[in-house]
Design a protein around this motif. Structure first.
Motif, PDB file in Angstrom:
ATOM      1  N   ASN A  32      -7.292   1.190   3.539  1.00  0.00           N
ATOM      2  CA  ASN A  32      -6.688   0.278   2.526  1.00  0.00           C
ATOM      3  C   ASN A  32      -6.745  -1.233   3.253  1.00  0.00           C
ATOM      4  N   GLN A  79       0.828  -1.323   0.031  1.00  0.00           N
ATOM      5  CA  GLN A  79      -0.081   0.026  -0.080  1.00  0.00           C
ATOM      6  C   GLN A  79       1.035   1.255  -0.036  1.00  0.00           C
ATOM      7  N   ARG A  81     -10.263   1.565  -0.181  1.00  0.00           N
ATOM      8  CA  ARG A  81      -9.564   1.052  -1.206  1.00  0.00           C
ATOM      9  C   ARG A  81      -9.407  -0.684  -0.839  1.00  0.00           C
ATOM     10  N   PRO A 111      -6.346  -3.122  -7.913  1.00  0.00           N
ATOM     11  CA  PRO A 111      -6.825  -2.233  -6.778  1.00  0.00           C
ATOM     12  C   PRO A 111      -8.228  -1.601  -7.008  1.00  0.00           C
ATOM     13  N   THR A 137       0.147   3.032  -7.725  1.00  0.00           N
ATOM     14  CA  THR A 137      -0.301   1.921  -7.187  1.00  0.00           C
ATOM     15  C   THR A 137       0.187   0.571  -7.527  1.00  0.00           C
ATOM     16  N   HIS A 182      -7.278  -3.956  -1.800  1.00  0.00           N
ATOM     17  CA  HIS A 182      -6.293  -4.454  -3.024  1.00  0.00           C
ATOM     18  C   HIS A 182      -6.730  -5.919  -2.890  1.00  0.00           C
TER      19      HIS A 182
END
Ligand SMILES: Nc1nc2c(ncn2[C@@H]2O[C@H](COP(=O)(O)OP(=O)(O)OP(=O)(O)O)[C@@H](O)[C@H]2O)c(=O)[nH]1
Ligand SMILES: [Mg+2]
Lengths: 166, 195
Positions: free
Chosen positions: B12, A42, B73, B61, A56, B75
């Motif tokens: 995240n 991240q 977010r 993502p 990203t 992932h």
């Protein structure tokens, strides 16, 4: 040492301190792009010529790269390889680990050199490590004192989740 | 582990799709990718062999809406399912917030499912996670095929803990977003329990 099992929590104050350190490193090492990534992939912060970069994706692949070389290190009895360097035709990538949990990535071209990058990264690493230590301490304190009350995600409903996907 | 960024008001989370070889993990992510609006997704990265088998991981993502003023977010990662890629699977599990186990419903993959679930349990333990506590959902994929075990049978075998379970067909997309929502909810709810 940062505990790799606990959540990372970053407040604006630390974020600003981190940015200042990254910008300083960018200037002093004469490099193009610098970013910080959590070992889980991240993105924490980025500075420099990031406009045309998919940060990203870079973050995720950097973490994968560190994870894979970390696996290789263990196989030969090393703890980890704390520095990775990839040399390209124009651009190069220097990757290093801070405090066991955070990855510092520096992208540079012929305007800088590996020697200079190494030198400046070493200095910046110490300063950044201090900020991350404080971040970890703050998170631990808040979790201990206030517990779940601090979480902005108390009582999530099915509607909240559905709304995410609309 | 999750990363809560108060500076940008973002949260995240890392979700890993696990399961035996060819069960449809990559197909799950591909479907989510094609059905997600451009502004809500990043590039999907697939580190695969020339025959489209996952070699290290797939990565997708997603930047979804807001909850309580925080951008969420996710992932999404898949592991390589083939048995001999175990070292890579362990690496992908690092820092995971939630796991989707994708089971292959075909009768002939019965043992492969069990083996993969055992492997997941071992690898989670090695990272200091408890499969009984981590946010976890099971998807029974390939329900469109004729030679499927019944859901009851699969459930008895793979889901003694009675975590959320969903039927799916990753090629048509049936059950795919339902699975993602189920794990998203567990992961976000789990954040309450404190880091
Ligand atoms: N009929 C049917 N085929 C499916 C379904 N889901 C996936 N497949 C097919 O199964 C094959 C393998 O799918 P993948 O998504 O690549 O499998 P994987 O789990 O990522 O495999 P590894 O990367 O080796 O671990 C592909 O040919 C898919 O089209 C399904 O629900 N029904
Ligand atoms: Mg795959």
């Amino acid at each position: 040492m940062l505990d790799p099992q606990s959540s990372l929590v970053m407040y604006d104050e630390e974020y600003q301190r981190i940015l200042v350190l990254l910008e300083k490193l960018l200037r002093e090492s004469n490099t193009k792009v610098i970013f910080l990534v959590d070992k889980n992939g991240q993105l924490i912060a980025a500075t420099g010529e990031t406009a045309n970069l998919d940060t990203t994706s870079l973050a995720s692949l950097t973490a994968g790269n560190i994870a894979a070389t970390g696996g290789l290190a263990k196989l030969i009895g090393e703890k980890e390889f704390s520095i990775l360097f990839h040399e390209g035709e124009k651009d190069n990538i220097h990757i290093s680990i801070i405090g066991g949990r955070v990855i510092l990535v520096v992208i540079f071209d012929q305007r800088s050199s590996l020697g200079l990058v190494r030198l400046r990264v070493k200095k910046a690493t110490n300063d950044l490590a201090v900020v991350f230590e404080e971040m970890a301490r703050k998170t631990a304190e808040e979790t201990a004192s206030a517990g779940s009350a601090t979480s902005p995600f108390a009582e999530i409903t099915d509607d909240d989740i559905d709304n995410l996907f609309n | 582990m999750s990363f809560i960024n108060y500076a940008s008001r973002e949260i995240n989370c890392k979700i890993v799709y696990y399961g035996p070889g060819l069960c449809g993990k990559t197909t799950n992510l591909q479907f989510i990718y094609t059905k997600t609006a451009n502004e809500a997704k990043g590039k999907m990265i697939s580190l695969a062999t020339e025959t489209e088998r996952t070699l290290f991981f797939d990565f997708l993502p997603l930047a979804l809406g807001e909850i309580r003023g925080f951008k969420t977010r996710f992932h999404l990662y898949t592991v390589p399912g083939q048995v001999f890629y175990d070292a890579s699977r362990k690496l992908i599990l690092k820092g995971v917030d939630g796991v989707v186990f994708v089971a292959d419903s075909q009768e002939e993959r019965f043992d492969a499912n069990i083996e993969s679930l055992e492997n997941l349990k071992d690898n989670l333990e090695e990272q200091g996670f408890d499969i009984e506590k981590i946010p976890f959902v099971i998807q029974y994929n390939k329900r469109d095929l004729p030679n499927c075990s019944s859901v009851e049978e699969l459930s008895d075998l793979l889901n003694p803990r009675r975590v959320p379970e969903l039927e799916a067909c990753a090629t048509t997309g049936e059950g795919i977003f339902e699975t993602l929502k189920a794990i998203a909810k567990l992961v976000l709810t789990d954040l309450n329990k404190g880091a």
